[in-house]
Design an enzyme around this catalytic site. Structure first.
Site, mmCIF file in Angstrom:
data_model
loop_
_atom_site.group_PDB
_atom_site.id
_atom_site.type_symbol
_atom_site.label_atom_id
_atom_site.label_comp_id
_atom_site.label_asym_id
_atom_site.label_seq_id
_atom_site.Cartn_x
_atom_site.Cartn_y
_atom_site.Cartn_z
ATOM 1 N N GLU A 198 46.247 1.173 49.417
ATOM 2 C CA GLU A 198 46.454 2.405 50.744
ATOM 3 C C GLU A 198 47.787 2.190 51.148
ATOM 4 O OE1 GLU A 198 44.576 4.868 51.236
ATOM 5 O OE2 GLU A 198 42.992 4.090 50.052
ATOM 6 N N TRP A 203 49.811 3.967 48.726
ATOM 7 C CA TRP A 203 49.649 5.341 48.777
ATOM 8 C C TRP A 203 50.792 5.799 49.779
ATOM 9 C CZ3 TRP A 203 47.495 9.683 46.627
ATOM 10 C CH2 TRP A 203 46.459 9.652 45.720
ATOM 11 N N TRP A 252 47.355 33.848 51.866
ATOM 12 C CA TRP A 252 46.961 33.044 53.064
ATOM 13 C C TRP A 252 46.546 34.197 53.985
ATOM 14 C CZ3 TRP A 252 45.744 28.282 52.217
ATOM 15 C CH2 TRP A 252 46.636 27.611 51.343
ATOM 16 N N ASN A 259 41.212 8.777 58.815
ATOM 17 C CA ASN A 259 41.464 9.429 57.450
ATOM 18 C C ASN A 259 40.778 10.356 56.982
ATOM 19 O OD1 ASN A 259 43.262 9.677 55.218
ATOM 20 N ND2 ASN A 259 41.799 8.881 54.128
ATOM 21 N N TRP A 314 48.915 25.515 54.661
ATOM 22 C CA TRP A 314 48.717 24.049 54.980
ATOM 23 C C TRP A 314 49.870 23.691 55.961
ATOM 24 C CZ3 TRP A 314 53.066 21.582 53.509
ATOM 25 C CH2 TRP A 314 53.721 21.947 52.415
ATOM 26 N N TRP A 333 49.173 16.699 53.489
ATOM 27 C CA TRP A 333 48.731 18.160 53.350
ATOM 28 C C TRP A 333 48.872 18.867 52.093
ATOM 29 C CZ3 TRP A 333 46.262 20.555 56.946
ATOM 30 C CH2 TRP A 333 45.999 20.109 58.013
HETATM 31 P P1 FAD Z 1 44.599 2.241 56.932
HETATM 32 O O1 FAD Z 1 43.354 2.504 56.182
HETATM 33 O O2 FAD Z 1 44.415 0.853 57.722
HETATM 34 O O3 FAD Z 1 45.514 2.074 56.084
HETATM 35 C C1 FAD Z 1 46.819 1.084 56.204
HETATM 36 C C2 FAD Z 1 47.920 1.855 55.656
HETATM 37 O O4 FAD Z 1 48.247 2.349 54.501
HETATM 38 C C3 FAD Z 1 48.340 3.057 56.837
HETATM 39 O O5 FAD Z 1 48.558 2.709 58.177
HETATM 40 C C4 FAD Z 1 49.104 3.753 56.070
HETATM 41 O O6 FAD Z 1 50.626 3.565 56.387
HETATM 42 C C5 FAD Z 1 48.747 3.735 54.644
HETATM 43 N N1 FAD Z 1 47.874 4.849 54.203
HETATM 44 C C6 FAD Z 1 46.455 4.799 54.261
HETATM 45 N N2 FAD Z 1 46.157 6.049 53.754
HETATM 46 C C7 FAD Z 1 47.166 6.700 53.313
HETATM 47 C C8 FAD Z 1 47.187 8.029 52.765
HETATM 48 N N3 FAD Z 1 46.281 8.638 52.308
HETATM 49 N N4 FAD Z 1 48.535 8.374 52.348
HETATM 50 C C9 FAD Z 1 49.833 7.776 52.871
HETATM 51 N N5 FAD Z 1 49.575 6.377 53.305
HETATM 52 C C10 FAD Z 1 48.394 6.161 53.558
HETATM 53 N N6 FAD Z 1 49.515 8.817 57.577
HETATM 54 C C11 FAD Z 1 50.645 8.418 58.186
HETATM 55 O O7 FAD Z 1 50.892 7.460 58.307
HETATM 56 N N7 FAD Z 1 51.455 9.536 58.712
HETATM 57 C C12 FAD Z 1 50.955 10.913 58.799
HETATM 58 O O8 FAD Z 1 51.621 11.642 59.124
HETATM 59 C C13 FAD Z 1 49.808 11.177 57.825
HETATM 60 N N8 FAD Z 1 49.337 12.582 57.894
HETATM 61 C C14 FAD Z 1 47.962 12.641 57.062
HETATM 62 C C15 FAD Z 1 47.646 14.024 57.257
HETATM 63 C C16 FAD Z 1 46.347 14.457 56.360
HETATM 64 C C17 FAD Z 1 46.146 15.783 56.189
HETATM 65 C C18 FAD Z 1 45.829 13.381 55.687
HETATM 66 C C19 FAD Z 1 44.748 13.790 54.910
HETATM 67 C C20 FAD Z 1 46.358 12.037 55.772
HETATM 68 C C21 FAD Z 1 47.592 11.615 56.508
HETATM 69 N N9 FAD Z 1 47.949 10.282 56.656
HETATM 70 C C22 FAD Z 1 49.046 9.910 57.624
HETATM 71 C C23 FAD Z 1 47.085 9.216 55.844
HETATM 72 C C24 FAD Z 1 46.161 8.642 56.605
HETATM 73 O O9 FAD Z 1 45.280 9.363 57.068
HETATM 74 C C25 FAD Z 1 46.669 7.577 57.718
HETATM 75 O O10 FAD Z 1 47.843 6.576 57.209
HETATM 76 C C26 FAD Z 1 45.457 6.506 58.032
HETATM 77 O O11 FAD Z 1 44.715 7.344 58.667
HETATM 78 C C27 FAD Z 1 46.007 5.649 59.102
HETATM 79 O O12 FAD Z 1 45.145 4.944 59.536
HETATM 80 P P2 FAD Z 1 45.291 3.366 59.424
HETATM 81 O O13 FAD Z 1 46.657 2.816 59.721
HETATM 82 O O14 FAD Z 1 43.930 2.769 60.033
HETATM 83 O O15 FAD Z 1 44.937 3.434 58.025
#
Ligand code: FAD
Length: 482
Positions: free
Chosen positions: A280, A283, A311, A346, A364, A387
């Site tokens: 992650e 990602w 849209w 997420n 979006w 997005w």
């Molecule tokens: P954990 O599950 O603990 O993951 C650890 C770290 O990995 C996160 O803190 C983040 O830095 C990274 N990560 C995890 N999933 C993703 C992902 N899908 N894409 C990119 N990085 C990821 N994340 C953001 O940090 N900022 C945003 O503005 C953002 N906008 C989002 C918008 C949408 C529509 C969606 C579907 C996802 C978005 N995310 C965003 C990705 C993700 O939802 C969050 O990073 C995550 O929920 C953060 O919670 P956590 O730190 O507990 O994640």
């Protein structure tokens, strides 16, 4: 060679540990001025929730710097211009910063570098935000990765560009005379909307210490089961490190190294969870690759055919989605969690985004903008790439025809309705069987639960199967046109 005085320009790297620009300035200079410029212009100027975070993060960083005998110099305006003014005021011979990767940030840094060169001041830039620079991992044909799985493989093979994170410097080499500084309060970052962001204080501890603690708590309690629990909004199964990463209060390298270290100390227990967690983090890296190589990712679909999408632009419907009044409990719970806490799980982000884009047929970009304003973790790369991922217009995106059904998703990932009941308390008395679809409950059941649909909780704002079909038809037209 040591310079007399240099400036470190902090941006989204609000930390003293593992900060390559700060480390380099300290080892090359006798005096170091640490600068932050608050700039409220441009496509990635902080939204409301981000401003709340920034206020607290700057306040804590300021205090940490003062404890080490120096001072954080705060200015407001255009970053590059304010930096040039400070160069002139202090007579600095060199400037240090960690790189940005968004189009406006890159252009501003290029411009500043030229202005510095003209003044015979050296600009030194570093990678403080990523495990690998967005241009460094290349495919066999020499291009950048557009698909996540091979990118993740390449990242694991290459490993982080810097082998180990650095500790916070013991001495910050303060200047003989501190330049003038504004106060954090003068930026006026705390929200004026009544009741909004009230709960943020209970949810979050911005700053470097809060980041380190969040990582340790996660490694201790949740990383082993992360592979499964990360999908469950009713469980505290994720790290909640995202806002700390977005503001650079912790580096991905610190997370990478500490997580691997904890795994080893733990005799490799929970290896799968660690692997998924690091993927992650990857990602996030991948999102930065996309931000760098598709500089207009915030506004333009990566797959150009999507710009022809037909849209609907229903402002009233958008408002209902934003306020968590759609009549679909998991969507409403997510949108209210976002509003109340500045964060959303997420899995639920994916559900609400799919609902907006595919069931409501709203562009979006509207969702991206709302998230940007309300997320404490709003990140230029992750928000835009995610997005586009949900919309199907991004690189390695979810196929457009994969339309999340909010009811079956909720039944699977919030099986007891715990998450929904927390954020949609007005339906909490409904039996579990109907908690994700209250409109299916018999009248007597609703009455017993004190729910009057259309009054105490909204009726569904749209029909899932009709709107699903409408989305697929619209997608077919885009495909035919491309
Ligand atoms: P954990 O599950 O603990 O993951 C650890 C770290 O990995 C996160 O803190 C983040 O830095 C990274 N990560 C995890 N999933 C993703 C992902 N899908 N894409 C990119 N990085 C990821 N994340 C953001 O940090 N900022 C945003 O503005 C953002 N906008 C989002 C918008 C949408 C529509 C969606 C579907 C996802 C978005 N995310 C965003 C990705 C993700 O939802 C969050 O990073 C995550 O929920 C953060 O919670 P956590 O730190 O507990 O994640």
């Amino acid at each position: 060679m040591t310079n007399d005085l240099s400036i470190v320009w902090l941006r989204r790297d609000l930390r003293l540990t593992d900060n390559p620009a700060l480390d380099a300035a300290i080892s090359a200079s006798k005096q170091v001025v640490i600068l932050y410029v608050y700039d409220d212009h441009g496509p990635f100027a902080h939204g409301g929730a981000g401003q709340w975070w920034l206020h607290h993060s700057l306040a804590r960083l300021s205090a940490d710097i003062e404890k080490r005998g120096s001072k954080l110099i705060l200015r407001a305006g255009n970053g590059g211009e304010e930096l040039m003014k400070l160069v002139e005021e202090t007579g600095a011979r060199s400037v240090y910063w960690n790189r940005r990767y968004d189009k406006q940030g890159i252009e501003e840094d290029k411009k500043t570098k030229s202005a510095l060169m003209e003044s015979d001041v050296k600009a030194n830039s570093f990678n403080g935000a990523l495990l690998c620079e967005p241009w460094s991992l290349k495919t066999k044909t020499g291009g950048f990765y557009k698909v996540f799985t091979p990118f993740w493989r390449a990242l694991q093979e290459a490993g982080p560009e810097r082998p180990a994170p650095s500790k916070a410097p013991k001495k910050l080499m303060p200047p003989k005379r501190f330049p003038e500084s504004l106060s954090v309060e003068s930026f006026d970052l705390l929200p004026t909307r009544p009741n909004w962001a009230e709960a943020f204080d209970d949810e979050w501890t911005p700053g470097e210490k809060g980041a380190a603690k969040a990582l340790e708590t996660f490694l201790e309690n949740a990383v082993g089961d992360y592979g499964e629990d990360r999908n469950r909004p009713d469980i505290e199964g994720t790290s909640r490190l995202s806002p700390h990463l977005a503001f650079g209060e912790i580096s991905p390298l610190q997370i990478w190294v500490r997580t691997k270290d904890a795994l080893e100390k733990n005799g490799n227990k929970g290896e799968n969870g660690v692997h998924v967690f690091l993927s992650e983090i990857a990602w996030r890296e991948f999102a930065y690759v996309l931000l760098y190589h598709y500089p207009d990712i915030q506004t333009d679909p990566i797959k150009p055919a999507y710009s022809k999408f037909n849209w609907q632009n229903d402002r009233q419907a958008l408002r209902r989605w934003q306020r968590g009044q759609t009549g679909y409990p998991i969507v409403d719970a997510g949108m209210r969690q976002l509003w109340q806490t500045g964060w959303m799980h997420n899995r639920v982000r994916m559900i609400v985004a799919s609902f907006l884009i595919k069931n409501m047929l709203t562009p979006w970009q509207e969702g991206e903008r709302w998230f940007w304003d309300t997320l404490v973790d709003a990140d230029p790369a992750s928000n835009t790439a995610s997005w586009q991922w949900v919309a199907g217009s991004g690189a390695d995106a979810a196929p457009y025809f994969r339309i999340f059904n909010p009811v079956t998703q909720a039944q699977k990932f919030d099986p007891d309705g715990k998450y929904v009941c927390k954020y949609v308390p007005e339906i909490a008395e409904i039996p579990r069987k109907y908690i994700h679809c209250p409109y299916d409950a018999p009248e007597a059941v609703l009455k017993a639960a004190n729910v009057r649909l259309g009054e105490t909780y909204p009726l569904p704002m749209l029909d899932l199967s009709t709107t699903r079909k409408r989305a697929l038809d619209a997608y077919e037209r885009v495909k035919e046109a491309s």
